[in-house]
Design an enzyme around this catalytic site. Structure first.
Site, short mmCIF file in Angstrom:
data_model
loop_
_atom_site.label_atom_id
_atom_site.label_comp_id
_atom_site.label_asym_id
_atom_site.label_seq_id
_atom_site.Cartn_x
_atom_site.Cartn_y
_atom_site.Cartn_z
N THR A 121 64.08 -9.14 33.92
CA THR A 121 65.08 -8.62 32.98
C THR A 121 65.28 -7.13 33.26
O THR A 121 64.35 -6.33 33.11
CB THR A 121 64.58 -8.84 31.54
N PHE A 254 66.57 -20.32 14.97
CA PHE A 254 66.27 -18.89 14.73
C PHE A 254 66.74 -18.43 13.35
O PHE A 254 67.27 -17.35 13.18
CB PHE A 254 66.84 -18.02 15.85
N GLY A 258 60.95 -14.25 7.71
CA GLY A 258 59.54 -13.97 7.54
C GLY A 258 59.18 -12.55 7.94
O GLY A 258 59.97 -11.62 7.79
N CYS A 265 58.99 -9.78 24.91
CA CYS A 265 60.38 -9.53 25.32
C CYS A 265 61.33 -8.99 24.26
O CYS A 265 62.04 -8.03 24.53
CB CYS A 265 60.94 -10.77 25.99
N LYS A 324 53.49 -15.62 17.94
CA LYS A 324 54.05 -16.88 17.45
C LYS A 324 53.00 -17.95 17.72
O LYS A 324 52.06 -17.71 18.49
CB LYS A 324 55.38 -17.21 18.13
N ARG A 331 51.19 -9.34 22.19
CA ARG A 331 52.11 -8.22 22.42
C ARG A 331 53.21 -8.24 21.36
O ARG A 331 53.82 -9.27 21.11
CB ARG A 331 52.72 -8.30 23.83
N ASP A 423 52.51 -15.82 -3.19
CA ASP A 423 53.74 -15.03 -3.10
C ASP A 423 54.21 -15.09 -1.65
O ASP A 423 53.38 -15.12 -0.73
CB ASP A 423 53.50 -13.59 -3.52
N1 LIG Z 1 57.36 -13.85 29.75
C1 LIG Z 1 58.50 -14.42 29.41
O1 LIG Z 1 58.53 -15.31 28.57
C2 LIG Z 1 59.78 -14.00 30.07
C3 LIG Z 1 59.86 -12.86 30.85
N2 LIG Z 1 61.06 -12.48 31.42
C4 LIG Z 1 61.13 -11.30 32.29
O2 LIG Z 1 60.57 -11.65 33.58
C5 LIG Z 1 59.90 -10.51 34.15
C6 LIG Z 1 58.48 -10.89 34.48
O3 LIG Z 1 57.80 -11.14 33.27
P1 LIG Z 1 56.43 -11.96 33.21
O4 LIG Z 1 56.44 -13.09 34.15
O5 LIG Z 1 56.20 -12.20 31.76
O6 LIG Z 1 55.40 -10.84 33.76
P2 LIG Z 1 53.82 -10.98 33.93
O7 LIG Z 1 53.26 -9.67 33.54
O8 LIG Z 1 53.33 -12.23 33.27
O9 LIG Z 1 53.63 -11.20 35.52
C7 LIG Z 1 53.98 -10.31 36.50
C8 LIG Z 1 53.16 -10.57 37.75
O10 LIG Z 1 53.57 -9.62 38.75
C9 LIG Z 1 52.42 -9.24 39.51
N3 LIG Z 1 52.69 -7.99 40.21
C10 LIG Z 1 52.67 -6.72 39.73
N4 LIG Z 1 53.02 -5.86 40.70
C11 LIG Z 1 53.27 -6.59 41.82
C12 LIG Z 1 53.71 -6.28 43.13
N5 LIG Z 1 53.96 -5.01 43.51
N6 LIG Z 1 53.85 -7.28 44.03
C13 LIG Z 1 53.61 -8.57 43.67
N7 LIG Z 1 53.20 -8.92 42.45
C14 LIG Z 1 53.04 -7.95 41.51
C15 LIG Z 1 51.32 -9.17 38.48
O11 LIG Z 1 50.04 -9.26 39.09
C16 LIG Z 1 51.65 -10.36 37.58
O12 LIG Z 1 50.97 -11.53 37.99
C17 LIG Z 1 60.06 -9.38 33.13
O13 LIG Z 1 61.20 -8.61 33.46
C18 LIG Z 1 60.31 -10.11 31.82
O14 LIG Z 1 61.04 -9.34 30.89
C19 LIG Z 1 62.19 -13.22 31.27
C20 LIG Z 1 62.17 -14.37 30.52
C21 LIG Z 1 60.98 -14.85 29.85
O1 LIG Z 2 62.97 -12.85 27.38
C1 LIG Z 2 62.01 -13.50 27.02
O2 LIG Z 2 60.86 -13.28 27.38
C2 LIG Z 2 62.17 -14.65 26.09
O3 LIG Z 2 62.13 -14.13 24.73
C3 LIG Z 2 62.20 -15.12 23.71
O4 LIG Z 2 61.11 -16.04 23.83
P1 LIG Z 2 59.64 -15.73 23.25
O5 LIG Z 2 59.45 -14.25 23.10
O6 LIG Z 2 58.71 -16.50 24.10
O7 LIG Z 2 59.55 -16.35 21.79
P2 LIG Z 2 60.57 -16.89 20.67
O8 LIG Z 2 60.25 -18.30 20.42
O9 LIG Z 2 61.96 -16.53 20.97
O10 LIG Z 2 60.07 -16.03 19.40
C4 LIG Z 2 60.18 -14.61 19.39
C5 LIG Z 2 59.76 -14.07 18.04
O11 LIG Z 2 60.74 -14.37 17.03
C6 LIG Z 2 60.10 -14.92 15.89
N1 LIG Z 2 61.03 -15.87 15.22
C7 LIG Z 2 61.69 -16.80 15.96
C8 LIG Z 2 62.55 -17.69 15.35
C9 LIG Z 2 62.75 -17.63 13.96
O12 LIG Z 2 63.54 -18.38 13.34
N2 LIG Z 2 62.07 -16.68 13.25
C10 LIG Z 2 61.21 -15.80 13.85
O13 LIG Z 2 60.62 -14.93 13.16
C11 LIG Z 2 58.85 -15.60 16.43
O14 LIG Z 2 57.87 -15.74 15.42
C12 LIG Z 2 58.43 -14.63 17.52
O15 LIG Z 2 57.65 -13.57 16.97
C13 LIG Z 2 63.51 -15.91 23.90
O16 LIG Z 2 63.56 -16.97 22.93
C14 LIG Z 2 63.60 -16.50 25.32
O17 LIG Z 2 64.87 -17.14 25.48
C15 LIG Z 2 63.48 -15.36 26.33
O18 LIG Z 2 63.53 -15.85 27.66
#
Ligand SMILES: NC(=O)C1=CN([C@@H]2O[C@H](COP(=O)(O)OP(=O)(O)OC[C@H]3O[C@@H](n4cnc5c(N)ncnc54)[C@H](O)[C@@H]3O)[C@@H](O)[C@H]2O)C=CC1
Ligand SMILES: O=C(O)[C@H]1O[C@H](OP(=O)(O)OP(=O)(O)OC[C@H]2O[C@@H](n3ccc(=O)[nH]c3=O)[C@H](O)[C@@H]2O)[C@H](O)[C@@H](O)[C@@H]1O
Length: 427
Positions: A121, A254, A258, A265, A324, A331, A423
């Site tokens: 992202t 969504f 609460g 993210c 959640k 985080r 409450d």
């Molecule tokens: N976690 C999620 O649910 C979602 C995350 N994103 C986005 O995707 C991106 C990645 O997020 P995550 O997968 O959560 O990150 P993460 O922190 O879980 O994983 C990142 C990985 O990159 C590795 N890394 C760090 N520096 C490196 C380098 N120079 N070369 C190779 N590997 C390296 C780390 O060791 C780690 O395993 C972010 O921009 C995040 O905002 C998008 C949608 C959902």
């Molecule tokens: O960019 C990302 O990393 C991701 O962020 C969110 O996913 P995530 O953070 O895993 O969790 P969600 O299920 O979206 O919940 C986010 C937060 O909103 C809160 N929430 C969600 C729904 C709701 O009705 N009320 C509420 O308080 C949850 O408790 C939680 O703290 C988005 O839903 C994903 O589409 C996106 O890819």
């Protein structure tokens, strides 16, 4: 196809395992040797339903992991799934992206062409203005750039990745669209409900990700704002939400009001797009208000507790620590401001979560952690519910162990019963 993915975190590992499962030959590059070894041993480095099975099936065959960037040379396309954390002021920190792109550039040096897809992202302009120059600094100037945002959620990552509502291909070049179509073709063909395939520009694809997360975060903040108004009028906010959910333009998703949103993210992405907008001279009033409402909810929850009990010197239970249910990720969790607010009031905080106590103990060592909800409630003069874990809905006679059975519910998870003072934030 031969696909490489740089970064084996939540996104990178999920995408790598799923692409392998869809028939591609995948190499996953990460700097962390433990993660690489774990994947090559056929295990998942993170807990996500459906992930370990896929890695176990494909490791050593369709899927391999390595710390050696040179492995990307033999592939047709590389996805960058590296972290984009927040700086102090909310802007995205692209240093990890830059380091990864430079290493990728070094590995690709001498190749004629290679499609490099940003999966992380990033704010509009980053692919062209930050990633491309970093590839060039590494020694590769033949990249065909693409941007392919990811919308999976933690806890349902595999399911979400395999069954998206849309896939977004950002590019400026037909060759990049063609490669993305080829990579996603088996997923699009196999997914139920035909995901929409959106072809767009690089900056548009980058912005679509922030629009999606910003919209969802603002939606939750709006229902929290409405929930707070409901509370003032003695109206049940969930009945109101259930009714407006029938309007397709609103939808029922969504709408759970609460204690607010957290995670890795929503907080990071709202902060990043707000900062980026301001840098361009625009004040994004609604997104700023969404953050403000979210920041207020924990203190609103605690003020309900104040209405019933003076917690100074008292034992208070915090139930639920993860941001959640279904994850141990803390985080951005609302549990941290709740714990801090209780400490500010002089309370002795005791906390329970089915999976997240270890992580929280590192951040907040001055809390007593228990291995059951019952133990946390024992002798407490108040209980605050922060995460909607299913097991909390089944709590019943456990409340009898409280010194004063005051229950303040931040997620509408506790069943009201005789013998407790209940409450809720929105009820
Ligand atoms: N976690 C999620 O649910 C979602 C995350 N994103 C986005 O995707 C991106 C990645 O997020 P995550 O997968 O959560 O990150 P993460 O922190 O879980 O994983 C990142 C990985 O990159 C590795 N890394 C760090 N520096 C490196 C380098 N120079 N070369 C190779 N590997 C390296 C780390 O060791 C780690 O395993 C972010 O921009 C995040 O905002 C998008 C949608 C959902
Ligand atoms: O960019 C990302 O990393 C991701 O962020 C969110 O996913 P995530 O953070 O895993 O969790 P969600 O299920 O979206 O919940 C986010 C937060 O909103 C809160 N929430 C969600 C729904 C709701 O009705 N009320 C509420 O308080 C949850 O408790 C939680 O703290 C988005 O839903 C994903 O589409 C996106 O890819």
């Amino acid at each position: 196809m031969n696909v490489s993915i740089v970064g084996s975190g939540y996104v990178g590992t999920t995408v790598a395992a799923c692409f392998a499962d869809l028939g591609h030959s995948v190499v996953n590059v990460d700097v962390d040797e433990d993660i690489v070894d774990t994947i090559n041993d056929g295990r998942a480095p993170i807990h996500e339903p459906g992930l370990e099975e896929r890695i176990a099936e494909h490791a050593g065959d369709q899927l391999r992991a390595t710390t050696d960037y040179d492995a990307v040379r033999e592939t047709d396309v590389t996805f960058l799934a590296l972290p984009t954390p927040s700086e102090e002021d909310g802007r995205i920190d692209t240093s990890i992206m830059q380091a990864g792109a430079e290493s990728l550039g070094e590995a690709l040096a001498g190749k004629d062409d290679h499609v490099v897809v940003v999966k992380s992202t990033v704010v509009p302009g980053t692919t062209e203005d930050v990633v491309a120059p970093a590839l060039e600094r590494g020694g590769f100037d033949g990249a065909t750039l693409a941007m392919n945002p990811e919308f999976l959620r933690m806890g349902t990552a595999v399911e979400d990745f395999l069954h998206p509502d849309k896939v977004v291909y950002g590019a400026t070049d037909e060759a990049a669209y063609d490669v993305l179509h080829d990579v996603y073709e088996p997923l699009v063909d196999a997914a139920d409900g035909d995901p929409a395939v959106v072809e767009t520009g690089l900056r548009e694809a980058e912005m679509i990700k922030y629009a999606n997360n910003g919209f969802l975060a603002a939606k939750v903040s709006l229902i929290n704002d409405i929930g707070n108004i409901c509370k003032e009028f003695g109206v049940d906010a969930y009945k109101v939400a259930d009714a407006i959910a029938h309007d397709d333009r609103i939808s029922g998703q969504f709408l759970r009001s609460g204690v607010g949103w957290g995670g890795s993210c929503f907080p990071k992405d709202t902060a990043a797009i707000i900062s980026a907008a301001k840098d361009e001279g625009y004040d994004p009033a609604v997104l700023e208000a969404a953050v403000e409402v979210n920041d207020r909810q924990p203190e609103r929850l605690l003020s309900l507790l104040d209405d019933h009990v003076d917690v100074d010197g008292e034992r208070v239970a915090v139930l639920g620590l993860s941001f959640k249910p279904g994850t141990d990720d803390i985080r951005g969790t609302r549990a941290i401001p709740v714990i801090d607010g209780l400490h500010d009031r002089g309370a002795d905080v005791v906390a329970y979560d089915p999976v997240a106590t270890e992580k929280m103990a590192e951040k907040r060592p001055d809390v007593e952690y228990t291995d059951s909800a019952r133990a946390a409630l024992d002798g407490a003069s108040g209980a605050v519910f922060v995460t909607d874990w299913d097991e909390f809905a089944a709590l019943d006679e456990e409340f009898d162990a409280m010194a004063e059975p005051v229950v303040v519910d931040g997620r509408r998870i506790v069943e009201r019963r005789d013998g407790i003072t209940y409450d809720g934030l929105t009820w």
